[in-house]
Write an enzyme that holds these catalytic residues in place. Structure first.
Site, PDB file in Angstrom:
ATOM      1  CB  THR B 196      -0.862  -0.018   1.276  1.00  0.00           C
ATOM      2  OG1 THR B 196      -1.705  -1.150   1.218  1.00  0.00           O
ATOM      3  CG2 THR B 196      -1.700   1.244   1.430  1.00  0.00           C
ATOM      4  NE  ARG B 224      -8.986  -7.367   3.215  1.00  0.00           N
ATOM      5  CZ  ARG B 224      -7.870  -6.650   3.220  1.00  0.00           C
ATOM      6  NH1 ARG B 224      -7.391  -6.136   2.114  1.00  0.00           N
ATOM      7  NH2 ARG B 224      -7.214  -6.458   4.343  1.00  0.00           N
ATOM      8  N   GLY B 226     -10.401  -3.608   2.670  1.00  0.00           N
ATOM      9  CA  GLY B 226      -9.438  -3.448   3.766  1.00  0.00           C
ATOM     10  C   GLY B 226      -9.532  -2.060   4.376  1.00  0.00           C
ATOM     11  CG  ASP B 227      -6.090  -0.482   6.429  1.00  0.00           C
ATOM     12  OD1 ASP B 227      -5.836  -1.314   5.522  1.00  0.00           O
ATOM     13  OD2 ASP B 227      -5.220   0.242   6.928  1.00  0.00           O
ATOM     14  CB  THR B 247       0.871   0.400   4.927  1.00  0.00           C
ATOM     15  OG1 THR B 247       1.140  -0.822   4.223  1.00  0.00           O
ATOM     16  CG2 THR B 247       2.097   0.756   5.750  1.00  0.00           C
ATOM     17  N   GLY B 248      -0.779  -2.150   6.261  1.00  0.00           N
ATOM     18  CA  GLY B 248      -0.600  -3.358   7.058  1.00  0.00           C
ATOM     19  C   GLY B 248      -1.776  -4.285   6.903  1.00  0.00           C
ATOM     20  N   GLY B 250      -5.063  -4.998   7.107  1.00  0.00           N
ATOM     21  CA  GLY B 250      -6.156  -4.033   7.183  1.00  0.00           C
ATOM     22  C   GLY B 250      -7.230  -4.330   8.202  1.00  0.00           C
TER      23      GLY B 250
END
Lengths: 340, 340
Positions: B196, B224, B226-227, B247-248, B250
């Site tokens: 990301t 899906r 994510g964050d 980032t990671g 999510g």
């Protein structure tokens, strides 16, 4: 009279029974949407219908909580009752998009584990709140959208219906009116009425949970996602602070992080739940015309039902057993408020 | 030596020129993803490639900020440079879903107005971050998803590409490996590498802005989300506290409201930006194995780049002109850190 008898009973129990003191508190608060809800346009029969289902929902929740059912499951069960009612903009009775379809959103959160689940833009899942719980418990994910979310829901055995299962005559007429106004270039107030449903609870184990389910806004376009499926905006639950479900003009609730901001004020500023909720709804949202409201519950059994719109369909039974059912915001609420 | 000359110059300016003191501060921090990034598997040539584009991106951002370009627009321009690079999991170079498609997410937020925009699951919009900005500025909504978001982006004239524009050989191989492992029942670590991209800035007018763009996780299914497109999780900006891009993994970043929680700790607890970011990434996320990191900037020009993974592609130039470019987390960062 019943009130006095109840208070005497509680007083006696406090005096004579240590067991009664240790009985776990439960609490529930729920909403059926906030917006322009005037006495003048509501018939006594309609009013009675709303009060009846609000009462039914809050009593169902309380009795399931007292049976020891986990908070998350009580949230789902009570929301399902409201999803199945055509009176609310969730499940059956949901509003229609610009294209005449239903696109439903829901989310749920467990305050003990901070696990969460959400679905956005589902069109054939009978119970969006059940799908949100399945995402939380049976997938690696928090949020699934569109046809992917539907495939997932079907794969875990949730009931599938055709999109017109959700359709009611009232919402068809609302879409017609909305499109006519838009196409005639007339001013429209898409924010004047919201019927999202939401439930927050404190269960016998001291765990908080929150859930929200909605059909979104009449005439919505472009795959719009509102606050209802957004963790932190429409739904948040954390045993360390509070559980919140919101309803209103979703864009504002996302930008101002309404659900998690209320909990942050409780957690970081030590504010009482009612104060934190009041600040966010009145001091933060009202100046920017962010219309709507929240229901919230604290670990001590306090509940708050705060809104800046004309009315909010709402009901609660707090940790002391005090029950409130109301629609309007003029103080002289329709419905009952009683201890016990 | 350059450092000393620079400091003497600054000292002279402070002594002899009130104008220099009044010169507005600008600051920028950016990431290209966090995860398992080991020296041992990175060739010197690859490392040089990453360092070069990180440097290019951070310098582009700083020079545009000094020209007086608004923070939100600088965020878009710098993210577009990274979206166009095949090195990052955003735009061209994005990972592939289980079905071999690209589904891209992005979000942006303006710390002055708290306006925000996001797109989720878009497949044909060349620049997802530009689409997020268009949602913020040209629609009534905050978040649009799927084909609806694409229709909107096309309606406002954003560039459309075919889905395979985003495809690179490297990501095709990654999907093959992922699917083989899953289908063979082998353990897979979908969280081991995230690419990301995200940028946070303080502009000459003292406004904060944050943006994030991603291709999500290799092999993702079921629509899906994510964050990255979730305001409060992957992106948040508020002039009263800070701007954050995450980032990671999510799901954890949504559940723990990473971006807005960092800002809430700054705003409500008066914590320094670095402290607040450190607490959320290390004290909150690490115990629950929520892998990833953030870049953040404060109104005073402080920047923080915090992660709990092995590495994070990152670069910043803070309000004092201190520049940092690094990849690994072992202290002896590859790249430069210098004043001026």
């Amino acid at each position: 009279m019943g009130n006095i008898v109840f208070r005497v009973c509680v007083f006696s129990l406090v005096l004579f029974s240590g067991v009664a003191l240790a009985e776990p508190k439960v609490a529930i608060a729920l909403h059926g949407g906030a917006g322009t809800i005037s006495r003048s346009v509501m018939s006594p029969a309609q009013e009675a219908e709303y009060l009846e289902i609000l009462d039914q929902a809050v009593e169902l929740g309380r009795s399931r909580l007292l049976e020891g059912v986990a908070g998350v499951d009580v949230v789902v069960e009570v929301i399902q009752l409201m999803e199945e009612s055509p009176l609310f903009n969730a499940g059956r009775g949901a509003v229609l998009t610009w294209d005449g379809q239903h696109e439903l959103d829901a989310s749920i959160m467990d305050g003990e584990t901070l696990q969460a689940g959400a679905v956005a833009g589902v069109t054939t899942v009978k119970s969006p709140i059940a799908a949100a719980r399945a995402v939380m418990r049976q997938s690696e994910h928090v949020m699934l959208a569109g046809s992917g979310a539907e495939s997932f829901a079907a794969s875990v055995g949730l009931e599938v219906v055709s999109n017109d299962y959700f359709t009611t005559e009232r919402r068809l007429q609302a879409l017609d009116r909305y499109k006519s106004s838009r196409q005639a270039g007339l001013p429209v107030a898409p924010t004047s009425k919201f019927g999202t449903v939401g439930v927050v609870v404190l269960d016998v184990n001291g765990n908080l949970a929150a859930g929200t389910s909605t059909g979104g806004m009449t005439g919505k376009r472009w795959g719009r996602i509102g606050d209802a499926p957004i963790i932190g905006a429409g739904t948040y639950a954390d045993n360390q602070s509070c559980a919140v479900s919101a309803t209103g003009h979703g864009e504002f609730f996302i930008r101002y992080q309404v659900a998690s901001d209320i909990c942050a004020r409780v957690k970081y500023q030590g504010k009482a739940l009612e104060t934190a909720a009041f600040e966010v709804i009145h001091d933060v949202l009202e100046p920017v015309a962010g219309e709507g409201g929240v229901v919230a519950v604290a670990p001590n059994g306090d509940v708050a039902m705060i809104f800046n719109s004309e009315g909010m369909y709402r009901a609660s039974i707090d940790g002391n057993g005090k029950k409130t059912i109301a629609i309007y915001g003029d103080g002289a609420a329709a419905g009952a408020s009683s201890d016990g």
